[in-house]
Write a protein that holds these residues in place. Structure first.
Motif, PDB file in Angstrom:
ATOM      1  N   GLN A  82       0.835  -1.187   0.000  1.00 49.23           N
ATOM      2  CA  GLN A  82       0.000   0.000   0.000  1.00 49.23           C
ATOM      3  C   GLN A  82       0.878   1.248   0.000  1.00 49.23           C
ATOM      4  OE1 GLN A  82      -2.100   0.689   3.555  1.00 49.23           O
ATOM      5  NE2 GLN A  82      -3.760   1.794   2.569  1.00 49.23           N
ATOM      6  N   ARG A  83       0.511   2.176  -0.813  1.00 52.04           N
ATOM      7  CA  ARG A  83       1.219   3.448  -0.876  1.00 52.04           C
ATOM      8  C   ARG A  83       1.321   4.034   0.518  1.00 52.04           C
ATOM      9  NH1 ARG A  83      -1.770   7.712  -1.922  1.00 52.04           N
ATOM     10  NH2 ARG A  83      -3.265   6.426  -3.042  1.00 52.04           N
ATOM     11  N   ASN A  84       2.470   4.609   0.828  1.00 54.74           N
ATOM     12  CA  ASN A  84       2.662   5.194   2.157  1.00 54.74           C
ATOM     13  C   ASN A  84       1.667   6.318   2.379  1.00 54.74           C
ATOM     14  OD1 ASN A  84       4.064   6.930   4.331  1.00 54.74           O
ATOM     15  ND2 ASN A  84       5.227   5.017   4.300  1.00 54.74           N
ATOM     16  N   LYS A  88       1.820   8.977   3.671  1.00 61.04           N
ATOM     17  CA  LYS A  88       2.298  10.349   3.523  1.00 61.04           C
ATOM     18  C   LYS A  88       2.241  10.853   2.084  1.00 61.04           C
ATOM     19  CE  LYS A  88       5.532   9.774   7.312  1.00 61.04           C
ATOM     20  NZ  LYS A  88       6.831   9.138   7.494  1.00 61.04           N
ATOM     21  N   GLN A  89       1.950   9.950   1.152  1.00 66.22           N
ATOM     22  CA  GLN A  89       2.029  10.342  -0.256  1.00 66.22           C
ATOM     23  C   GLN A  89       0.687  10.279  -0.957  1.00 66.22           C
ATOM     24  OE1 GLN A  89       5.006   7.783  -2.002  1.00 66.22           O
ATOM     25  NE2 GLN A  89       6.053   9.546  -2.846  1.00 66.22           N
ATOM     26  N   SER A  90       0.467  11.188  -1.882  1.00 70.07           N
ATOM     27  CA  SER A  90      -0.717  11.069  -2.730  1.00 70.07           C
ATOM     28  C   SER A  90      -0.367  10.177  -3.914  1.00 70.07           C
ATOM     29  CB  SER A  90      -1.148  12.446  -3.233  1.00 70.07           C
ATOM     30  OG  SER A  90      -0.203  12.920  -4.183  1.00 70.07           O
ATOM     31  N   GLU A 145      -0.669  10.788  -7.027  1.00 69.85           N
ATOM     32  CA  GLU A 145       0.014  11.525  -8.079  1.00 69.85           C
ATOM     33  C   GLU A 145       1.479  11.755  -7.710  1.00 69.85           C
ATOM     34  OE1 GLU A 145      -0.665  11.967 -11.015  1.00 69.85           O
ATOM     35  OE2 GLU A 145       0.840  13.421 -11.629  1.00 69.85           O
ATOM     36  N   GLU A 146       1.703  12.061  -6.442  1.00 70.70           N
ATOM     37  CA  GLU A 146       3.100  12.208  -6.004  1.00 70.70           C
ATOM     38  C   GLU A 146       3.858  10.917  -6.248  1.00 70.70           C
ATOM     39  OE1 GLU A 146       2.082  13.893  -1.985  1.00 70.70           O
ATOM     40  OE2 GLU A 146       4.222  14.336  -2.033  1.00 70.70           O
ATOM     41  N   GLN A 147       3.220   9.827  -5.875  1.00 69.62           N
ATOM     42  CA  GLN A 147       3.920   8.558  -6.044  1.00 69.62           C
ATOM     43  C   GLN A 147       4.131   8.239  -7.515  1.00 69.62           C
ATOM     44  OE1 GLN A 147       2.262   4.666  -5.380  1.00 69.62           O
ATOM     45  NE2 GLN A 147       3.945   4.159  -4.000  1.00 69.62           N
ATOM     46  N   GLN A 194       4.624  10.302  -9.872  1.00 67.08           N
ATOM     47  CA  GLN A 194       5.775  11.102 -10.332  1.00 67.08           C
ATOM     48  C   GLN A 194       7.097  10.516  -9.820  1.00 67.08           C
ATOM     49  OE1 GLN A 194       5.512  15.287  -9.820  1.00 67.08           O
ATOM     50  NE2 GLN A 194       3.553  15.472 -10.913  1.00 67.08           N
ATOM     51  N   GLU A 195       7.061  10.020  -8.591  1.00 71.82           N
ATOM     52  CA  GLU A 195       8.292   9.431  -8.039  1.00 71.82           C
ATOM     53  C   GLU A 195       8.706   8.195  -8.839  1.00 71.82           C
ATOM     54  OE1 GLU A 195       8.548   9.354  -3.708  1.00 71.82           O
ATOM     55  OE2 GLU A 195       9.335   7.312  -3.858  1.00 71.82           O
ATOM     56  N   TYR A 196       7.740   7.335  -9.117  1.00 70.68           N
ATOM     57  CA  TYR A 196       8.029   6.160  -9.934  1.00 70.68           C
ATOM     58  C   TYR A 196       8.508   6.565 -11.320  1.00 70.68           C
ATOM     59  CZ  TYR A 196       6.693   2.155  -7.041  1.00 70.68           C
ATOM     60  OH  TYR A 196       6.680   1.165  -6.101  1.00 70.68           O
ATOM     61  N   PHE A 252       4.121  -0.789  -9.318  1.00 74.11           N
ATOM     62  CA  PHE A 252       3.187   0.338  -9.275  1.00 74.11           C
ATOM     63  C   PHE A 252       1.769  -0.145  -9.622  1.00 74.11           C
ATOM     64  CE2 PHE A 252       1.023   4.083 -10.973  1.00 74.11           C
ATOM     65  CZ  PHE A 252       1.248   4.977  -9.938  1.00 74.11           C
ATOM     66  N   GLN A 278      -0.122  -2.347  -6.928  1.00 76.18           N
ATOM     67  CA  GLN A 278      -0.743  -1.622  -5.812  1.00 76.18           C
ATOM     68  C   GLN A 278      -2.225  -1.411  -6.047  1.00 76.18           C
ATOM     69  OE1 GLN A 278       2.269   1.447  -3.866  1.00 76.18           O
ATOM     70  NE2 GLN A 278       2.072   1.748  -6.031  1.00 76.18           N
TER      71      GLN A 278
END
Lengths: 1166, 472
Positions: B227-229, B231-233, B235-237, B239-241, B272, B275
């Motif tokens: 599960q995505r942390n 703390k992150q949205s 969209e943020e994730q 972009q990180e990926y 990704f 998830q």
């Protein structure tokens, strides 16, 4: 399995087709025939063995036949015995004897080959002699190849590698850039990346010896030992205890095995030779028997231990000693002679025999509490997790037989072969090593004699004195006068008790039910069971009588039992007084029935109970008389005896018990010999056993535990008591006495603190005396002080020890009395008060009988004193020493090669011999045989120094090459085409961080890694929230045996991990992007980087990104990478600008740091 | 499915087949011959259900109840050499010999014939009985461990004392290609709940990528770190990926031959997508009420098994190859005492859901391409267990037990093999547990013998024999 018409039909059909195809096509011996024979027949009819004088490894040999004559007849292929045997339907006839029969196609191929004339090439060579196999010849240094390229060849390793490259017309890649080399070296040697500062220092150091300086520094870094210990722990199957963790119940390995891990780290850091390490792991107890720091090396053998089945312990040991040290698959010879190597099934058992006598012992570690002896195996008992002490191997059973068994099944013992003697395979040794027993020094078989232990005990006792002295000073300073009112209370209580006693005597209501004292079992709370093994009884004859007096004060459940097995709590016969019912067992059964009733409310409280034993019919006659009204409640009712007879049987006893809520008084327990007349019963001489609970044997107010054979059963529960009392039978007297005692305690409590502290100090001083005396006696006993008089010293030791025990027990009683008075002083309205009083009472109830026993023991005339440890056999068989010497002998062709191969594999991410546990004939050939041998000799000639080998390897040019393929003039394109797998090492192999390195590096770069070394394993479930090196977290081959990250990043299987796997699964990505662990470490590193760069402004993130690359990837970013990161930062900022986010800048930078951590170049070793 | 989530133009830089080649070390993921089944739902009931009170009724037990074996007209099964052959204690035999209880204990439930096939089954399976004409029973199974490590043995083919082997699910995972790149090939539901039973889903030397992936039935957190942390949205994730992907793509230009790098790029793309895909696969919100009722999810008695079996159906529907389901908690079928009470309760907890699964698969046309396996680690003794004064239970019984399979490539309403009159010995050669493995792999298009790993020689017993008689 079931035969089926359809499948037979299908088979027949297939066969017909196949037959036709094969019959019409010419058979090629090399292509079609030889592979079948090699796969299925060579093991018994080849170079290894020639069953029936037959070899099948050349066409000539096949045509020649065996002892039974010719096996092929080209004129009549069908009746050739070769074909007959492989196609026989009789399983006892059919070849090969094991496994599936040859397929129809294979049989047909052989048949047609014969039919076509059994033709084979003339120049065919037979299989080479197995004894001549390369790995079975001692390694020798061959001459270094002439330096083909002096520019790139830095040391002898390069001479061999470059020669091969030259031979194949390949050019080696150039040196990797400094920063790549530095990171490679750090991760390789210490398992952590360089810091930014170390990176910069390296980049700025242009001195010629810069690289070598780093190598030396890292090899001398204690983190080197931790890094390489983990490698060897893989190979040696390190595992913390397992079995049934969820119970918990220790079945395999041991909770203290971590001491072996610490020994590995220490030995590597001190650069002990590999040979020495192996010798210590196999036989430290024989080779350096007094060296405790080396003894834990035998954790190697303990790790294989399996509580439930000793055979399994031996099997694992044989298999993995073979694989890990010798690169031989001895396990294949478990069921039959080895199919490829000349290892006989006998050799398997001969190897096992070296280990057969071993067992595990558990020594006290100076400065730690005594763990007691190692828990013996008992099927029905859980094995506790004992974390204290050091476990080590010793030879416990020098004569333990090693049975030969067949089929890998220990139930199929061939007992007529007798016990197999230890030995090693003939093909590996010129002469069988001779085993001689090792006489052990005293301190080895009696570890209690070790000065280190004495010193620790004395130091501990000394500290106790100092503490007690301080405490005494403190309590002495407080005021201690008894208030007058308290004294008056006591005087009043005493007067009242005296008066009542006189009254009672006058009125004929004495305090005891018989004589002056009785036994009172008080289980108002708890449960009390007292036992007596009545050892005075010499025979239990038919007609013997047992009787006792009973007064029930609280009627709940009192019982008398003839105990069948006191330890297991089994009952042979039983008389229960349960709320008005008298119950017992039916004769010959354990079925309860009612024998009579009593009316407690109406005053039936006193009873005479007697049992007439009729041993011949295995029953007793129970009679219960009530003292009230002289009634007979039970009249000679037959009840069970169930074979009870305590004579000479320590498991049997009589017992009295009060269950919770009961209070009962017992007196005059008597066993009388068979008599003819009633009158004779009164005859004292007929009394065989009497317990009357009278002084002086039984002291007023004392528990009977320890007196005249009485003991307390484990079924008892504090605070119930079994005290001798003169007021037991008179309730008002008892209550007055309680008042006196409470008043007395109130008076005493004023002086108690000082008395307790004084007693503690006296006990502490006595303990030192006791220790000194016992040490002196021990030293005399074991010949360390030859001119002393042992008997006298023993007498003194015994005296001082018993004195110390009494003083300790006195101090304990006082300490608990103090606690009780403190509890009684708690205000009445405090809800905790009853609990506190009960707790204090419990402890007091336990400590008082201890004191009584100690006092009784103090009066013995013994000269015994306690040893400081168990003793073990004085000699060891010497078997493992011989094995260890043989394995590490210069002449052993395998040991050094196998070790060098393992070390090489971890530097180059790929071994020279790919089958690292199998150097036998079915193993792979070395890619660089001369190099392997040269290194093996070099290793041995440099005292098997691993650091020497590491230095040699990492300073070679081969190690320093780039791992990229290259496309230019370097020749990379050609090399990639002809040697894609880089077998010839024209470039460096690409590595991947092991699970431990991933976690440690994440923490280290965040500045969070705790570099404390050694100690008890930490639970791996805490590996994401605590920050020691990964090496120190528990590993075991069960669910939960790996940490969450370890599970994903290929942490070793603790059952077997000679090489790590390198998987790539999406869950790894999820862990490194989603876990709280990574997010927290990212936050930490981001803060550090921001403070270091101080330029993480909106407009210029480049210094931050550069610092992040240098910290995490140990290199600066390329322009393109900088660009990508800046764009990402920009884009994330825009995204966050649309939301309300606290500290958007930090959040964006954390994300970019995380992306860099997830860069392939982090987990990858370039 | 398949293409990148980030819209990375990776295809331009990297040929797709290079990535595929680097995926992992398994052999070319093509079947050895055309398979009849695409997926397997392997249902395992832990503890050992009584074969005689489930799928192999034995009237003789009622006739001779209370008699010892030697008093019946049959040969005493304990004297048969099969008794020792198929019976091996873990503890060295001098330490622990398991008693054989010779007094016959009658069947605790009535039985009758069902369906057109007229197959006998006990009354504890009213719902499954309606599906009987689709089931295929194997009544002459045997194993060799008389303790619960048999639970591992039925999955790995090896006795606890032998060197351990990968589990059947791991072999299927190893041998088969993927049908859905966003999901694992080998998923596990409801187990293993005990540390020592992990072997039942382990891949050992095949590598961790082939181990069963236990999925929790919580769509919010179905797999570790899945599960995505917080703390992150999203969209943020994303972009990180995307940044990770771009950075790695740059490296891929520098190291074009680095297969692991290519595989890692792919793993990040899959991660990704997983998830979202994994939670979706176990999210029942799109199922109709009819369906959830059919699995008994509306009833506390059947809910646990029902949820796990419905999740299994959703997973195979999405292309997961091997779903191992533990519908009951660890060891609960172990009925040393109170067998009647225990089995009444437990059968009720799985009967409806399993029948529901069969109906559901049929209705969706999935039964033609799915193999359902229903099994346990061993049977239970015909004799009454007397340990600790027992009066109403049966002990472990490795010498004979029953499993059933259904679906792709199997005969329908068929019974293969039998035990003797007392339900003691599997008759004939019987089937050791690896015969099940061979059959399952065969139906998947794999030949057990061809699934070799260099340096890991498997024994004859590991391969087993396909039970040809039950194939359609």
């Amino acid at each position: 399995m079931s035969t089926l018409p359809e499948s037979v039909l299908t088979l027949a059909l297939t066969l017909t087709l196949v037959t036709e195809v094969i019959a019409h096509s010419p058979i090629d011996y090399l292509r079609d025939v030889k592979p079948i024979l090699k796969e299925r027949c060579y093991a018994c009819h080849g170079a290894l063995k020639q069953e029936s004088g037959l070899r099948l490894d050349t066409g000539n040999a096949i045509r020649r036949g065996g002892d039974g004559g010719s096996i092929v007849d080209v004129e009549a292929a069908e009746i050739s015995s070769l074909i007959a045997r492989i196609s026989s339907h009789d399983e006892s006839e059919r070849m090969p004897p094991e496994g599936e029969p040859l397929s129809a196609v294979q049989i047909e191929t052989l048949r047609n080959w014969i039919g076509q004339g059994a033709i084979s090439p003339d120049n065919e060579q037979p299989e080479p002699d197995p004894d001549q196999h390369w790995a079975f010849q001692p390694p020798t240094r061959s001459d270094l190849p002439a330096n083909v390229d002096s520019d790139t060849s830095r040391n002898p390793i390069d001479a061999f590698i470059d020669a091969k490259l030259h031979e194949h017309g390949l050019t080696a890649q150039s040196d990797a850039p400094k920063q790549v080399l530095l990171r490679r070296l750090y991760l390789d040697l210490i398992g952590l990346p360089p810091t930014r500062k170390e990176l910069h220092d390296c980049l700025n150091d242009d001195s010629p010896a810069a690289y070598e300086t780093v190598v030396d520094r890292l090899l001398n870094d204690p983190r080197y030992g931790e890094r390489w210990a983990r490698h060897w722990m893989d190979i040696w199957r390190y595992s913390d205890w397992y079995g049934r963790r969820y119970v918990p119940d220790v079945w395999n390995s041991a909770p203290q095995v971590w001491r072996w891990r610490d020994w590995i780290v220490r030995s590597l850091n001190e650069d002990h030779g590999y040979d020495r390490m192996l010798r210590e792991m196999l036989a430290a107890d024989e080779i350096c028997p007094e060296d405790d720091s080396a003894a834990v090396a035998t954790g190697y053998l303990i790790r294989n231990w399996y509580a439930l089945n000793p055979n399994d312990w031996m099997r694992s040991t044989v298999e993995h000693t073979g694989k890990a040290f010798l690169g031989l698959t001895f396990n294949c010879a478990h069921c039959h002679d080895h199919k490829y190597d000349p290892i006989l099934q006998d050799d398997y058992f001969r190897l096992r025999a070296f280990f057969e006598p071993i067992d595990i012992r558990q020594d006290r570690v100076p400065g730690e509490a005594d763990p007691g002896p190692f828990q013996e195996y008992d099927y029905g008992v859980l094995r506790k997790i004992q974390r204290l002490g050091a476990v080590r191997i010793y030879d416990k059973k020098p004569d333990a037989p090693t049975w030969f068994y067949t089929g890998g099944d220990e139930r199929r013992r061939v007992t007529e072969r007798g016990s197999i003697s230890p030995g090693v395979p003939e093909f590996l040794t010129a002469s069988a090593p001779k085993v001689t027993a090792v006489e052990l020094p005293t301190r080895a078989w009696y570890p209690g004699l070790r000065p280190a232990l004495h010193d620790a005990l004395l130091a501990e006792a000394g500290t106790a004195i100092v503490q007690a002295e301080k405490e005494l000073v403190t309590v002495s300073q407080t005021k201690n006068e008894v208030p007058t009112a308290t004294l008056e209370q006591l005087a009043q209580a005493e007067a009242a008790f005296r008066a009542a006693t006189e009254d009672a005597e006058k009125s004929g209501q004495p305090g005891a039910i018989d004589g002056r004292q009785s036994l009172i079992l008080d289980a108002t709370t708890g449960r009390r069971t007292v036992l007596n093994g009545i050892q005075q009884l010499t025979a239990l004859e038919h007609g013997t009588t047992l009787s006792f007096e009973l007064l029930i004060l609280n009627d709940e459940h009192f019982n008398f039992q003839l105990a069948k097995d006191v330890k297991k709590g089994l009952t042979a016969s039983y008389i229960g007084f349960k709320s008005g019912r008298i119950v017992s067992y039916q004769p010959g059964t354990f079925t309860e029935f009612e024998t009579g009733r009593y009316d407690f409310a109406a005053g039936q409280k006193r009873f005479q109970v007697s049992l007439l034993f009729e041993t011949q019919t295995d029953r007793c006659l129970l009679t219960v008389g009530s003292a009230t009204g002289e009634m007979v409640l039970v009249d000679r009712v037959p009840v069970a005896l169930n074979g009870w007879n305590p004579v000479g049987d320590p498991t049997k006893a009589i017992s009295f018990e009060c269950r919770t809520g009961s209070v009962a008084v017992v007196d005059d327990v008597t066993i009388t010999a068979p008599v003819q007349t009633e009158a004779a019963i009164e005859n004292e001489a007929a009394r065989l056993v009497t317990f009357n609970f009278e002084a002086p044997t039984y002291a007023e107010g004392r528990d009977i535990d320890g007196i005249e054979g009485w003991s307390i059963s484990s079924f008892s529960a504090a605070p119930a008591t079994s005290v001798v009392s003169s007021t037991a039978g008179n309730e008002s007297l008892r209550s007055l006495l309680t008042q006196v005692q409470t008043a007395q305690r109130a008076v005493d409590s004023v002086h108690l603190p000082v008395r307790a502290a004084t007693a503690k100090l006296a006990a502490a001083r006595a303990e030192v005396m006791s220790l000194d005396a016992r040490i002196a006696a021990d030293r005399s006993k074991y010949g360390e002080t030859p001119d002393t008089d042992f008997a006298e010293l023993a007498r003194a030791a015994s005296r001082f020890e018993r004195d110390a025990i009494v003083l300790k027990a006195e101090a304990d009683v006082l300490i608990h009395e103090l606690a009780l008075s403190a509890a009684e002083a708690v205000p009445m309205d405090d809800a905790e008060r009853p609990k506190k009083i009960e707790a204090a009472n419990k402890l007091l109830a336990v400590s008082r009988p201890v004191l009584d026993k100690a006092r009784v023991a103090s009066n013995d005339s013994t000269i015994e004193y306690s040893p400081f440890s168990p003793t073990y056999p004085k000699t060891s068989t010497g078997r493992r020493t011989v094995l260890a010497e043989w394995i590490t002998a210069r002449e052993n062709p395998l040991t050094a090669r196998v070790a060098v191969n393992h070390i090489w594999a971890r530097h180059f991410h790929s071994p020279l011999v790919s089958t690292v546990t199998d150097f036998g004939r079915s193993g792979a050939l070395p890619s660089h045989p001369e190099l392997l041998d040269w290194l093996a000799v070099e290793f041995m000639e440099n005292d098997w120094s691993m650091k020497h080998l590491h230095r040699l390897i990492v300073t070679s040019a081969a190690y320093r090459r780039v791992s990229s393929v290259g496309t230019n003039a370097s020749g990379g394109t050609k090399a990639i085409e002809s040697d894609r797998e880089n077998k010839l090492l024209w470039r460096m192999n690409i590595g991947r961080m092991e699970a431990e390195v991933v976690r440690d590096s994440v923490l280290y770069t965040a500045g969070k890694l705790d570099l404390t070394m050694g100690g008890q394993p930490l639970e791996n479930s805490e590996a994401l929230t605590t920050f020691r090196r990964s090496l120190y977290y528990s590993v075991y081959p069960e669910e939960g045996g790996k940490s969450a990250l370890g599970e994903l990043f290929d942490a070793p299987d603790a059952m077997e991990c000679y090489r790590r796997t390198r998987s790539i699964v999406p869950q790894q990505a999820l862990a490194l992007t989603n876990s709280d662990f990574v997010h927290e470490q990212n936050a930490a590193v981001t803060v550090v980087l921001m403070s270091e760069t101080d330029t993480a402004t909106e407009n210029n993130s480049k210094p931050f990104i550069t610092a992040a690359f240098e910290t995490i990837l140990s290199r600066p970013p390329s322009e393109a990478e900088l660009q990508l990161c800046c764009e990402a930062i920009e884009s994330q900022r825009e995204l966050l600008a649309k939301t309300e986010t606290a500290d958007p800048n930090i959040r964006v930078l954390e994300s970019v740091v995380r992306a860099i951590l997830n860069h392939n170049d982090f987990i990858t070793i370039r | 499915m398949g293409m990148g989530f980030t819209g990375l133009a990776l295809g331009a830089m990297l040929a797709e087949e290079k990535i595929a080649r680097a995926a992992d070390r398994q052999p070319a993921a093509t079947t050895h011959f055309p398979g009849r089944a695409k997926s397997v739902i392997w249902i395992f009931l832990s503890g050992g259900y009584s074969h005689v009170e489930t799928f192999d009724p034995k009237p003789a037990l009622n006739r001779y109840a209370g008699m010892t074996f030697d008093k019946t007209p049959f040969d005493n099964p304990v004297d048969s050499p099969l008794h020792k052959k198929r019976f091996r204690s873990v503890a060295a035999d001098e330490i622990n010999v398991r008693d054989v209880y010779p007094t016959i204990y009658p069947m605790q439930v009535r039985w009758r014939k069902h369906g057109n096939s007229g197959i006998e089954m006990t009354d504890w399976w009213p719902h499954l009985a309606t599906q009987i004409d689709d089931l295929c029973f194997v009544r002459n199974m045997w194993t060799t461990d008389n303790d619960h490590a048999a639970e591992n043995q039925i999955h790995t083919g090896r006795h606890r004392l032998d060197e351990q082997q990968p589990s059947i699910g791991a072999w299927a995972d190893y041998g088969l290609g993927t049908l859905n790149e966003n999901l694992p090939k080998f998923a596990v539901l409801g187990g293993p709940t005990r540390s020592d039973t992990r072997l039942s889903i382990d891949s050992l030397y095949l590598g961790p990528q082939h181990s069963g992936v236990p999925l929790a039935l919580d769509p919010k957190n179905p797999l570790p770190f899945g599960q995505r942390n917080a703390k992150q949205s999203l969209e943020e994730q994303r972009q990180e990926y995307e940044l990770i992907g771009k950075l790695n793509a740059l490296s891929a230009v520098e190291y074009p031959e680095d297969q692991e790098l290519l595989a890692r790029i792919r793993a990040y793309e899959l991660a990704f997508r997983m998830q979202a895909a994994v939670p979706e696969a176990i999210d029942f919100s799109t199922e109709t009420e009819d369906t959830t009722k059919r699995y008994g999810i509306d009833n506390d008695v059947t809910k646990l098994a029902g949820q796990r079996l419905l999740a299994a159906r959703r997973l195979v529907e999405r292309g997961v190859r091997f779903v191992q389901v533990f519908p009951s908690p660890y060891g609960v079928w172990d009925s040393h005492q109170k067998l009647k009470e225990n089995h009444t309760k437990l059968c009720a907890s799985v009967d409806l859901p399993v029948a529901g699964l069969m109906q559901d698969l049929k209705q969706r046309g999935l039964l033609d391409e799915t193999l359902v396996v229903f099994c346990t680690e061993f049977g239970r003794t015909p004799g009454l267990e007397r340990r600790a004064g027992g009066t109403d239970g049966r002990d472990h019984h490795p010498n004979g037990f029953t499993i059933w399979m259904a679906g792709a490539g199997l005969k329908k309403g068929y019974v293969h093999g039998a035990t003797d009159e007392l339900g003691y010995h599997a008759l004939g050669e019987g089937h050791y547990v690896t015969d099940m493995h061979a059959t399952v792999l065969h139906l998947l298009g794999l030949d057990n013998r061809l699934l070799e790993v260099p340096g890991r020689k498997r024994l004859e017993i590991d391969h087993g024999q396909v039970i040809h008689d039950i194939l359609s």
